[in-house]
Structure formats: structure tokens, C-alpha cells
Design a protein around this motif. Structure first.
Motif, PDB file in Angstrom:
ATOM      1  N   LEU A   1      -0.474   1.991  10.907  1.00 28.95           N
ATOM      2  CA  LEU A   1      -0.452   3.271   9.089  1.00 28.95           C
ATOM      3  C   LEU A   1       1.203   3.843   9.283  1.00 28.95           C
ATOM      4  N   PRO A   2       1.871   3.685   8.028  1.00 29.66           N
ATOM      5  CA  PRO A   2       2.674   4.267   8.118  1.00 29.66           C
ATOM      6  C   PRO A   2       2.962   5.520   8.305  1.00 29.66           C
ATOM      7  N   ASP A   3       3.404   7.001   8.464  1.00 28.29           N
ATOM      8  CA  ASP A   3       3.623   7.800   8.216  1.00 28.29           C
ATOM      9  C   ASP A   3       2.765   8.825   7.687  1.00 28.29           C
ATOM     10  N   LEU A   4       3.250   8.657   6.307  1.00 31.89           N
ATOM     11  CA  LEU A   4       2.960   9.097   5.069  1.00 31.89           C
ATOM     12  C   LEU A   4       1.576   9.294   4.836  1.00 31.89           C
ATOM     13  N   PHE A   5       1.758   7.887   5.350  1.00 32.22           N
ATOM     14  CA  PHE A   5      -0.069   8.243   4.780  1.00 32.22           C
ATOM     15  C   PHE A   5      -1.855   8.570   5.030  1.00 32.22           C
ATOM     16  N   ASP A   6      -2.411   9.451   4.306  1.00 33.03           N
ATOM     17  CA  ASP A   6      -3.209  10.283   4.371  1.00 33.03           C
ATOM     18  C   ASP A   6      -3.906   9.663   2.867  1.00 33.03           C
ATOM     19  N   GLU A   7      -5.234  10.538   3.458  1.00 37.84           N
ATOM     20  CA  GLU A   7      -6.496  10.966   2.421  1.00 37.84           C
ATOM     21  C   GLU A   7      -5.691  11.841   0.931  1.00 37.84           C
ATOM     22  N   GLY A   8      -5.538  11.033   0.004  1.00 38.16           N
ATOM     23  CA  GLY A   8      -5.521  11.732  -1.455  1.00 38.16           C
ATOM     24  C   GLY A   8      -4.245  11.498  -1.774  1.00 38.16           C
ATOM     25  N   GLN A   9      -3.538  11.029  -0.805  1.00 37.68           N
ATOM     26  CA  GLN A   9      -1.991   9.915  -0.850  1.00 37.68           C
ATOM     27  C   GLN A   9      -1.721   9.010  -1.710  1.00 37.68           C
ATOM     28  N   GLY A  10      -0.921   8.217  -2.657  1.00 38.77           N
ATOM     29  CA  GLY A  10      -0.750   6.577  -3.220  1.00 38.77           C
ATOM     30  C   GLY A  10      -0.616   6.172  -1.756  1.00 38.77           C
ATOM     31  N   MET A  11      -1.035   4.821  -1.735  1.00 39.01           N
ATOM     32  CA  MET A  11      -0.900   3.625  -0.877  1.00 39.01           C
ATOM     33  C   MET A  11      -0.734   2.533  -1.872  1.00 39.01           C
ATOM     34  N   ILE A  12      -0.654   1.377  -1.372  1.00 35.09           N
ATOM     35  CA  ILE A  12      -0.751   0.051  -1.832  1.00 35.09           C
ATOM     36  C   ILE A  12      -0.873  -0.857  -0.823  1.00 35.09           C
ATOM     37  N   GLY A  13      -1.807  -1.535  -0.464  1.00 34.94           N
ATOM     38  CA  GLY A  13      -2.213  -3.056   0.193  1.00 34.94           C
ATOM     39  C   GLY A  13      -2.027  -4.411  -0.543  1.00 34.94           C
ATOM     40  N   THR A  14      -1.707  -4.956   0.241  1.00 36.24           N
ATOM     41  CA  THR A  14      -1.973  -6.202   0.189  1.00 36.24           C
ATOM     42  C   THR A  14      -2.454  -7.328   0.801  1.00 36.24           C
ATOM     43  N   GLY A  15      -3.443  -7.662   0.663  1.00 31.93           N
ATOM     44  CA  GLY A  15      -3.798  -8.834   1.095  1.00 31.93           C
ATOM     45  C   GLY A  15      -4.885  -9.358  -0.110  1.00 31.93           C
ATOM     46  N   ASN A  16      -6.327  -9.276   0.949  1.00 32.66           N
ATOM     47  CA  ASN A  16      -6.855 -10.465   0.245  1.00 32.66           C
ATOM     48  C   ASN A  16      -8.702  -9.637  -0.452  1.00 32.66           C
ATOM     49  N   LEU A  17      -9.211 -10.482  -0.894  1.00 30.03           N
ATOM     50  CA  LEU A  17     -10.248  -9.139  -0.997  1.00 30.03           C
ATOM     51  C   LEU A  17     -12.044 -10.410  -0.199  1.00 30.03           C
ATOM     52  N   VAL A  18     -12.522 -10.023   0.879  1.00 26.63           N
ATOM     53  CA  VAL A  18     -13.310 -10.761   1.660  1.00 26.63           C
ATOM     54  C   VAL A  18     -14.620  -9.687   1.694  1.00 26.63           C
ATOM     55  N   ASP A  19     -15.788 -10.629   1.133  1.00 30.98           N
ATOM     56  CA  ASP A  19     -17.348  -9.716   1.159  1.00 30.98           C
ATOM     57  C   ASP A  19     -16.941  -8.331   0.406  1.00 30.98           C
ATOM     58  N   GLY A  20     -16.025  -8.558  -0.953  1.00 32.07           N
ATOM     59  CA  GLY A  20     -16.095  -7.208  -1.407  1.00 32.07           C
ATOM     60  C   GLY A  20     -15.421  -5.726  -0.932  1.00 32.07           C
ATOM     61  N   VAL A  21     -14.657  -6.174   0.737  1.00 27.00           N
ATOM     62  CA  VAL A  21     -13.806  -5.444   1.418  1.00 27.00           C
ATOM     63  C   VAL A  21     -12.424  -5.924   1.438  1.00 27.00           C
ATOM     64  N   PHE A  22     -11.601  -5.010   0.809  1.00 26.47           N
ATOM     65  CA  PHE A  22      -9.863  -5.505   0.812  1.00 26.47           C
ATOM     66  C   PHE A  22      -9.756  -5.760   2.173  1.00 26.47           C
ATOM     67  N   VAL A  23      -9.359  -6.609   1.934  1.00 27.20           N
ATOM     68  CA  VAL A  23      -8.949  -7.306   4.099  1.00 27.20           C
ATOM     69  C   VAL A  23      -7.653  -7.013   4.070  1.00 27.20           C
ATOM     70  N   ALA A  24      -6.868  -6.188   4.247  1.00 29.48           N
ATOM     71  CA  ALA A  24      -5.265  -5.992   4.412  1.00 29.48           C
ATOM     72  C   ALA A  24      -3.958  -5.983   5.402  1.00 29.48           C
ATOM     73  N   SER A  25      -3.788  -6.763   5.185  1.00 24.37           N
ATOM     74  CA  SER A  25      -2.038  -7.638   6.105  1.00 24.37           C
ATOM     75  C   SER A  25      -0.950  -6.250   5.976  1.00 24.37           C
ATOM     76  N   GLU A  26      -0.827  -5.790   4.663  1.00 27.76           N
ATOM     77  CA  GLU A  26      -0.020  -4.503   4.492  1.00 27.76           C
ATOM     78  C   GLU A  26       0.050  -3.641   4.080  1.00 27.76           C
ATOM     79  N   ILE A  27      -0.060  -2.200   4.308  1.00 29.36           N
ATOM     80  CA  ILE A  27      -0.345  -1.487   3.952  1.00 29.36           C
ATOM     81  C   ILE A  27       1.024  -0.284   4.048  1.00 29.36           C
ATOM     82  N   LEU A  28       1.733   0.128   2.428  1.00 31.13           N
ATOM     83  CA  LEU A  28       2.608   0.770   2.366  1.00 31.13           C
ATOM     84  C   LEU A  28       2.071   2.002   1.697  1.00 31.13           C
ATOM     85  N   ALA A  29       2.503   3.152   1.929  1.00 26.26           N
ATOM     86  CA  ALA A  29       2.316   4.893   1.593  1.00 26.26           C
ATOM     87  C   ALA A  29       2.860   5.069   0.681  1.00 26.26           C
ATOM     88  N   ARG A  30       2.707   5.754  -0.635  1.00 27.68           N
ATOM     89  CA  ARG A  30       3.636   5.890  -1.384  1.00 27.68           C
ATOM     90  C   ARG A  30       3.729   7.606  -1.523  1.00 27.68           C
TER      91      ARG A  30
END
Length: 153
Positions: A96-125
Motif C-alpha cells: 500500500l502507498p505510504d499515505l494510505f490509512d483509515e479516514g484517508q482518501g483512496m482510489i482503487g482500480t479493479g473489478n467487483l467480484v461477488d460484492g468485493v472490489f478486488v483491486a489491482s492498484e491502490i492510490l492514496a490521496r
């Protein structure tokens, strides 16, 4: 002088043709990206209301929901992303990116599989200045933007 005139006209036609081809090319690329759904942005509320198909790759953005971040075995991490209106569980394997934390903004790229977003990439904002306009709009729509309460929800 007639030769010069013909040359100018020919040159102009070439320029128009090149411009047309460039435009057609970029339009085709945009169409391809849309068809591919590669960067189609959805807020968590949109995903819950109308879940995309598993084969559709899209981006999700919002805040990492407090109390949902779980670092599992190996490098797999699970958490929920929220826009205040709805939450979507996310699973991600990787660093995970350094800035990634609870309450922080994030963007993920991926697919929704059985109701779960399976991310291939996570960006912290880190803050709203880096948040994409779509995320800010989605948060504002849900009435949570810049009203993040301290000490959990």
C-alpha cells in the motif's frame, strides 16, 4: 504562379487529413477505453446501487472506512471504502502507498467480484486537493465532504 497555388492547396489538404486522422485516432482510443471500462469511475453508492459485472474494470474512490482496515496473511489487505452513503469491501494484494490509512482518501482500480472490489492498484490521496473531482462530488452528494468527525463515526 499556378504551381505555387496548387502546392498550397495540396499542403492544406494534407494538414486537414492529418488533423482528421489524429482526431479519429483519439476518438477511437477514448471509445476503446470506455468499452474496456478501464477507468470508468464509480462512487461506492453507485457500486452498491448498480453493481458492475465482474469483467468490468473500473475505479472506485472514497474514504477508507474507520475500523475496517485488516492486514491479512501475506500481503493481502482488506478494508471498506465509503462515500458516506454506502461502503464497498475492498481486497488488495500488494504494497500500500505510504499515505494510505483509515479516514484517508483512496482510489482503487479493479473489478467487483461477488460484492468485493478486488483491486489491482491502490492510490492514496492525502487530502482533498489531490482527490479527483468525481470523488469530491460523490462525497459532497452524500454530505460527508470535509465533515469528517474526529474519533470515529
Amino acid at each position: 504562379m499556378a504551381g505555387m497555388q496548387g502546392l498550397k492547396k495540396k499542403r492544406r489538404i494534407q494538414i486537414i487529413l492529418v488533423a482528421f486522422l489524429a482526431l479519429a485516432g483519439s476518438t477511437a482510443l477514448i471509445g476503446y477505453a470506455m468499452r474496456d471500462g478501464i477507468n470508468y469511475f464509480r462512487a461506492p453508492s453507485d457500486v452498491v446501487e448498480a453493481p458492475p459485472e465482474a469483467r468490468e474494470t473500473f475505479r472506485i474512490g472514497g474514504l477508507v472506512e474507520e475500523g475496517t482496515l485488516v492486514r491479512g496473511e501475506g500481503e493481502t489487505i482488506t478494508f471498506s471504502v465509503t462515500d458516506g452513503g454506502a461502503s464497498v469491501p475492498v481486497s488488495y494484494t500488494g504494497v500500500l502507498p505510504d499515505l494510505f490509512d483509515e479516514g484517508q482518501g483512496m482510489i482503487g482500480t479493479g473489478n467487483l467480484v461477488d460484492g468485493v472490489f478486488v483491486a489491482s492498484e491502490i492510490l492514496a490521496r492525502h487530502d482533498e486537493t489531490y482527490m479527483p473531482k468525481e470523488v469530491v462530488d460523490a462525497l459532497k452528494e452524500q454530505g460527508v465532504y470535509q465533515e469528517v468527525k474526529e474519533g470515529g463515526s
